[in-house]
Design an enzyme around this catalytic site. Structure first.
Site, PDB file in Angstrom:
ATOM      1  N   ASP A  12       5.604 -26.211 -25.633  1.00 22.73           N
ATOM      2  CA  ASP A  12       5.439 -27.546 -25.049  1.00 22.73           C
ATOM      3  C   ASP A  12       5.644 -28.644 -26.099  1.00 22.73           C
ATOM      4  OD1 ASP A  12       4.930 -29.278 -22.933  1.00 22.73           O
ATOM      5  OD2 ASP A  12       2.775 -29.314 -23.309  1.00 22.73           O
ATOM      6  N   ASN A  14       8.603 -30.870 -26.044  1.00 24.60           N
ATOM      7  CA  ASN A  14      10.005 -31.277 -26.259  1.00 24.60           C
ATOM      8  C   ASN A  14      10.243 -32.742 -25.912  1.00 24.60           C
ATOM      9  OD1 ASN A  14      10.504 -28.628 -26.824  1.00 24.60           O
ATOM     10  ND2 ASN A  14      11.591 -28.162 -24.921  1.00 24.60           N
ATOM     11  N   GLY A  15       9.692 -33.167 -24.774  1.00 26.21           N
ATOM     12  CA  GLY A  15       9.919 -34.540 -24.306  1.00 26.21           C
ATOM     13  C   GLY A  15       9.306 -35.551 -25.256  1.00 26.21           C
ATOM     14  N   ARG A  16       8.078 -35.280 -25.694  1.00 29.91           N
ATOM     15  CA  ARG A  16       7.407 -36.204 -26.616  1.00 29.91           C
ATOM     16  C   ARG A  16       8.116 -36.261 -27.966  1.00 29.91           C
ATOM     17  NH1 ARG A  16       1.925 -33.532 -25.953  1.00 29.91           N
ATOM     18  NH2 ARG A  16       3.199 -32.118 -24.695  1.00 29.91           N
ATOM     19  N   HIS A  29      14.753 -30.846 -25.552  1.00 33.93           N
ATOM     20  CA  HIS A  29      14.954 -29.486 -25.019  1.00 33.93           C
ATOM     21  C   HIS A  29      16.026 -28.745 -25.826  1.00 33.93           C
ATOM     22  CE1 HIS A  29      12.301 -30.413 -21.790  1.00 33.93           C
ATOM     23  NE2 HIS A  29      13.101 -31.244 -21.171  1.00 33.93           N
ATOM     24  N   SER A  57       8.553 -23.679 -15.553  1.00 31.02           N
ATOM     25  CA  SER A  57       7.501 -23.248 -14.636  1.00 31.02           C
ATOM     26  C   SER A  57       7.883 -23.502 -13.182  1.00 31.02           C
ATOM     27  CB  SER A  57       6.197 -23.985 -14.954  1.00 31.02           C
ATOM     28  OG  SER A  57       6.264 -25.323 -14.497  1.00 31.02           O
ATOM     29  N   GLU A  59       6.327 -25.259 -11.379  1.00 37.56           N
ATOM     30  CA  GLU A  59       5.983 -26.666 -11.147  1.00 37.56           C
ATOM     31  C   GLU A  59       7.002 -27.623 -11.786  1.00 37.56           C
ATOM     32  OE1 GLU A  59       3.499 -24.375 -12.178  1.00 37.56           O
ATOM     33  OE2 GLU A  59       2.911 -24.227 -10.071  1.00 37.56           O
ATOM     34  N   LEU A 123      12.389  -5.452 -30.002  1.00 34.33           N
ATOM     35  CA  LEU A 123      11.519  -6.494 -29.421  1.00 34.33           C
ATOM     36  C   LEU A 123      11.929  -6.724 -27.977  1.00 34.33           C
ATOM     37  CD1 LEU A 123       9.499  -8.975 -29.780  1.00 34.33           C
ATOM     38  CD2 LEU A 123      11.539 -10.328 -30.305  1.00 34.33           C
ATOM     39  N   ARG A 177      -4.378 -26.244 -22.287  1.00 33.46           N
ATOM     40  CA  ARG A 177      -4.464 -25.687 -20.933  1.00 33.46           C
ATOM     41  C   ARG A 177      -3.385 -24.617 -20.772  1.00 33.46           C
ATOM     42  NH1 ARG A 177      -3.121 -31.375 -19.555  1.00 33.46           N
ATOM     43  NH2 ARG A 177      -0.869 -31.581 -19.550  1.00 33.46           N
ATOM     44  N   GLU A 190      -6.440 -13.900 -27.287  1.00 35.19           N
ATOM     45  CA  GLU A 190      -6.946 -14.910 -28.219  1.00 35.19           C
ATOM     46  C   GLU A 190      -6.063 -16.139 -28.022  1.00 35.19           C
ATOM     47  OE1 GLU A 190      -9.603 -14.573 -30.156  1.00 35.19           O
ATOM     48  OE2 GLU A 190      -9.892 -12.548 -29.379  1.00 35.19           O
TER      49      GLU A 190
END
Ligand code: IPE
Ligand code: IPE
Ligand code: MG
Length: 223
Positions: A12, A14-16, A29, A57, A59, A123, A177, A190
């Site tokens: 999270d 990228n936009g900021r 992005h 997501s 959303e 991986l 969150r 964790e």
């Protein structure tokens, strides 16, 4: 010392990152997508077996059409440009989330990369696209019912897009969150939150987070 088998990251900020530099969000992005390669490299070096990355997501469709279209285009470019790297480095590419909604062109690229890297074992990279944990759990319930399995924890877990539980879940970008990411698999993960915006995230910072994880006292409800 804790073993790190499954690492998950909510990428999270990228936009900021872009806004701070007076760029369009799209630039964030683009730069963010380039960070993925060094994170994969870190995982293969450290013998981490599963890396789940939250890229889009269920959303995120709420965003402006031009941003969504840019992200779809970026995803396609990512799938093509990483092909050689994934093959060379033993990375098995796969997705979690409902990909049935994507264009045929995008689905073809996704399926091609999956098949080209199918036998790789170093991986497993789960790219979460059109992914929502609630949607995943609901689809798992439907699958249990279709297969006429007994409804129990193990069967439901086996019907998820990814059935391995997360050991360490990292979120960059300062928010604390989960935003509908791997709620089932994160039940005993964790958690680590970083204020660094995703395009600025480095493997050195990840190394510090992982080092810290190794010495956590994971009790799983016991003593
Ligand atoms: C994460 O960065 C990437 C996606 C959700 C696609 P954001 O785009 O959410 O960046 P911020 O949180 O607005 O800075
Ligand atoms: C979560 O980030 C989704 C991804 C990183 C792909 P968001 O930016 O969409 O989450 P919220 O809206 O801040 O909770
Ligand atoms: Mg965000």
């Amino acid at each position: 010392m804790n073993n790190l088998n499954h690492l998950a990251i909510i990428m999270d900020g990228n936009g900021r990152w872009a806004k701070k530099r007076n760029f369009l969000r799209q630039k964030g992005h683009e730069v963010g997508a380039n960070v993925v390669e060094q994170i994969c490299e870190f995982c293969t070096d450290q013998d981490i077996k599963i890396l789940s990355l939250y890229a889009f997501s269920t959303e995120n469709w709420k965003r402006p059409k031009r941003e969504v279209e840019f992200l779809m285009d970026l995803l396609k470019k990512f799938l093509i440009s990483k092909r050689e790297n994934f093959i060379k480095n033993g990375i098995k590419f796969t997705t979690i989330g409902d990909i049935s909604v994507f264009s045929n062109e995008l689905k073809d690229e996704i399926n091609l990369l999956k098949s080209l890297t199918h036998d790789n074992t170093k991986l497993k990279l789960n790219l979460a696209i059109n992914y929502g944990a609630k949607d995943e759990i609901l689809r798992a319930f439907k699958r249990v019912s279709e297969l006429k399995l007994e409804l129990n924890e193990q069967n439901l877990q086996n019907c998820l897009d990814e059935s391995e539980c997360i050991d360490l879940l990292v979120r960059t970008g300062g928010e604390q969150r989960l935003s509908n990411f791997m709620l089932w698999q994160a039940s005993y993960a964790e958690l680590a939150f970083s204020d660094t915006l995703w395009p600025d995230f480095t493997k050195d910072e990840l190394a510090k987070i992982v080092e810290n994880f190794k010495y956590k006292n994971r009790r799983f409800g016991g003593l």
